[in-house]
Each structure stands twice: as structure tokens, then as C-alpha cells.
Design a protein around this motif. Structure first.
Motif: not given
Length: 85
Positions: A1-7, A9-13, A18-23
Motif C-alpha cells: 500500500m502506498q500513501t501520498t502526502l503533500s509536503s 501534510e508531511f511537515n505538520q504530521d 512514519k507510521k504509513a511507511a511501515h505499510d
């Protein structure tokens, strides 16, 4: 499974990323275009490893590291001694 975040969103959380990267990989976008990928260390090592060399495998002291080695026979190979003169 892949996740996409805006920069943003990434900076805010970063914890969420990191949790999503486990999947699976987390794609980070800048202005809607992928710019970075966050991977778990396990996934990174799988991608970056070149495998074990024969010398490393033979030097491995663990008993479970034993393996069968049956190299293929060379066909059409003619041996010519080296001429050192």
C-alpha cells in the motif's frame, strides 16, 4: 500500500508519515508533483542491498547459513595455459 502526502501534510504530521511507511512507500509531493519518497529501513535495505557475495556467504559462521553450491559447467570453454615468456 502506498500513501501520498503533500509536503505541508508531511511537515505538520511526520509521525503519520512514519507510521504509513511501515505499510509501504510514502510519496511526498511539492505542488502536486512527487518529490520525495519515505521508506521504512527494512524496505530501504531490501532496495539497496546487492546481496551477499560468495566470499561473504562462505565466511558466515552461522550453522543455518550453510548452502548447496553447484556451479554450472562451462560449455564451449577451451582452456589455454598462460604464456609467461
Amino acid at each position: 500500500m502506498q500513501t501520498t502526502l503533500s509536503s505541508r501534510e508531511f511537515n505538520q504530521d511526520t509521525g503519520k508519515a512514519k507510521k504509513a511507511a511501515h505499510d509501504g512507500p510514502v510519496f511526498i509531493t511539492d505542488r502536486g508533483r512527487p518529490s520525495h519518497v519515505l521508506l521504512s529501513i527494512e524496505d530501504y535495505r531490501k532496495l539497496s542491498s546487492k546481496g551477499m557475495t560468495l566470499a561473504e556467504a562462505l565466511a558466515d559462521p552461522r550453522p543455518e547459513a550453510d548452502f548447496e553450491f553447484d556451479p554450472p559447467r562451462l560449455r564451449g570453454f577451451s582452456f589455454t595455459p598462460a604464456d609467461f615468456e
